[in-house]
Enzyme design. Structure first.
Site, PDB file in Angstrom:
ATOM      1  N   LYS A 127      70.085  35.292  42.392  1.00  0.00           N
ATOM      2  CA  LYS A 127      69.427  36.588  42.502  1.00  0.00           C
ATOM      3  C   LYS A 127      70.463  37.689  42.278  1.00  0.00           C
ATOM      4  O   LYS A 127      71.661  37.439  42.429  1.00  0.00           O
ATOM      5  CB  LYS A 127      68.728  36.705  43.874  1.00  0.00           C
ATOM      6  CG  LYS A 127      69.704  36.615  45.075  1.00  0.00           C
ATOM      7  CD  LYS A 127      70.332  37.948  45.383  1.00  0.00           C
ATOM      8  CE  LYS A 127      71.663  37.852  46.016  1.00  0.00           C
ATOM      9  NZ  LYS A 127      72.600  38.926  45.686  1.00  0.00           N
ATOM     10  N   TYR A 211      68.483  41.522  49.658  1.00  0.00           N
ATOM     11  CA  TYR A 211      68.264  40.659  50.819  1.00  0.00           C
ATOM     12  C   TYR A 211      67.330  41.328  51.821  1.00  0.00           C
ATOM     13  O   TYR A 211      66.420  40.696  52.370  1.00  0.00           O
ATOM     14  CB  TYR A 211      69.589  40.336  51.499  1.00  0.00           C
ATOM     15  CG  TYR A 211      70.458  39.352  50.771  1.00  0.00           C
ATOM     16  CD1 TYR A 211      70.156  37.989  50.758  1.00  0.00           C
ATOM     17  CD2 TYR A 211      71.608  39.767  50.107  1.00  0.00           C
ATOM     18  CE1 TYR A 211      70.957  37.074  50.100  1.00  0.00           C
ATOM     19  CE2 TYR A 211      72.426  38.867  49.444  1.00  0.00           C
ATOM     20  CZ  TYR A 211      72.102  37.530  49.439  1.00  0.00           C
ATOM     21  OH  TYR A 211      72.905  36.629  48.782  1.00  0.00           O
TER      22      TYR A 211
END
Length: 359
Positions: A127, A211
């Site tokens: 990611k 996150y």
């Protein structure tokens, strides 16, 4: 991303996937080609495969042959399975590769994912999945067209205390959730590729703020609705932030009415954490997004305080991630963190940048 109790049961099982035996043992390990030999692949993912049940490193792609040869010797990778970026597409002819693990800078994710799909390989991509939502959609489309699976390596969705927090919320332990606050950041060094628009795509939002964004979605089990509010700033005029933001804060509202407030930075130490405020109590997960050391505390009306440090000494996210894609392919199971999941985050990131005038 609405999750039912049945979904949570599946998530808990997926979190422990590396310890579960499949219905039928595969004929061979699930074989990964590592694309990009940097810190996350060399220090985390590749060692993680040694602890996994199904996964093994069988090929490498690097622009540094000496580094690749050294790792090949350590992991038993045949010399013929060491590739450069120039002959990357030749992996299509290699039957000893089932999937690629892409650990390149963000700006290279889309190209190498799409080329892997065309080569007939499944993809596990770090990611954020790309620099833009448009690139992310192209990755999803390419893998779908090739009938290959695309997974985004969201570590925290396999971490036990994050799963414990989700379960407590779904079980109603905190009552009705009212708000979530999350922060994540660090003081970045000059010269990092992450502070370039071409390779990083953006600043801390792309790197570590994601996150907090993903956590708010999996904690609520919902997708944000309505207009996003955001502000960004650059305080340190030292040349690091000529292309990307230094600080960014944003708020989101979810269908249930939950308000989430998140902050991320490249200018200060900000240990990743989140706090969930409910009508019956409060939950705090400290160092929520790190490789290890998570610590969950909660104060709930009428119950003893909860104080649960992580019981895991070695980070188990990477073997679990590697094995989850393996099980999904070998047993034709639905992916937990598919390309579509990564695409949703990227669409929200683009909306956040637009809201603070950085689109």
């Amino acid at each position: 991303m609405r999750l039912t109790r049945r979904d949570l049961g599946r998530l808990a099982i997926a979190g422990a996937a590396s310890r579960l035996a499949p219905a039928q043992e595969p004929d061979h390990p699930f074989r990964y080609c590592i694309v990009g030999l940097g810190r996350i692949s060399m220090q985390h993912f590749m060692p993680g495969t040694k602890l996994s049940k199904y996964s093994r490193v069988t090929a490498l792609v690097s622009g540094h042959r000496d580094k690749a040869d050294k790792l090949a010797a350590e992991y038993g990778v045949a010399a013929k399975n060491v590739y450069s970026y120039a002959n990357y597409d030749a992996i299509a002819d290699n039957r000893e590769i089932d999937a690629v693990y892409i650990a390149l800078p963000n700006g290279m994710h889309a190209e190498y994912t799409i080329r892997a799909a065309k080569a007939g390989k499944h993809v596990l991509c770090e990611k954020p999945m790309a620099n833009t939502a448009v690139e992310s959609q192209a990755m999803v489309d390419a893998c779908r067209k090739a009938n290959r699976k695309l997974m985004i390596a969201y570590r925290c969705q396999f971490e036990p205390l994050n799963l414990r927090a989700i379960q407590m919320i779904r079980d109603g332990k905190l009552g009705k959730i009212q708000a979530i606050a999350s922060a994540n950041g660090f003081n970045i060094r000059p010269g990092e590729w992450r502070i370039t628009k071409t390779l990083g795509g953006g600043g801390p939002l792309m790197d570590v703020g994601i996150y907090s964004l993903n956590a708010c979605r999996y904690l609520t089990g919902e997708e944000p609705t309505g207009e996003l509010k955001a502000n960004s700033s650059v305080i340190d005029q030292d040349g690091r932030f000529n292309e990307v933001e230094e600080n960014l804060s944003w708020t989101m509202k979810f269908p249930s009415g939950v308000i989430a407030s998140c902050t991320t930075t490249y200018g200060a130490s900000m240990p990743g954490e989140y706090v969930v405020f409910g009508s019956k109590g409060t939950l705090h997960l400290a160092t929520a997004f790190t490789y290890q050391g998570q610590h969950l505390t909660a104060k709930i009306q009428g119950e003893p305080p909860i104080d649960e440090p992580s019981a895991e000494r070695d980070p188990s996210h990477f073997p679990r991630i590697a094995d989850h894609l393996a099980e999904s392919v070998l047993q034709n199971k639905e992916l937990k963190c598919s390309g579509e999941e990564g695409l949703k985050d990227m669409q929200l990131i683009m909306a956040i940048y637009k809201a603070c005038g950085r689109a």
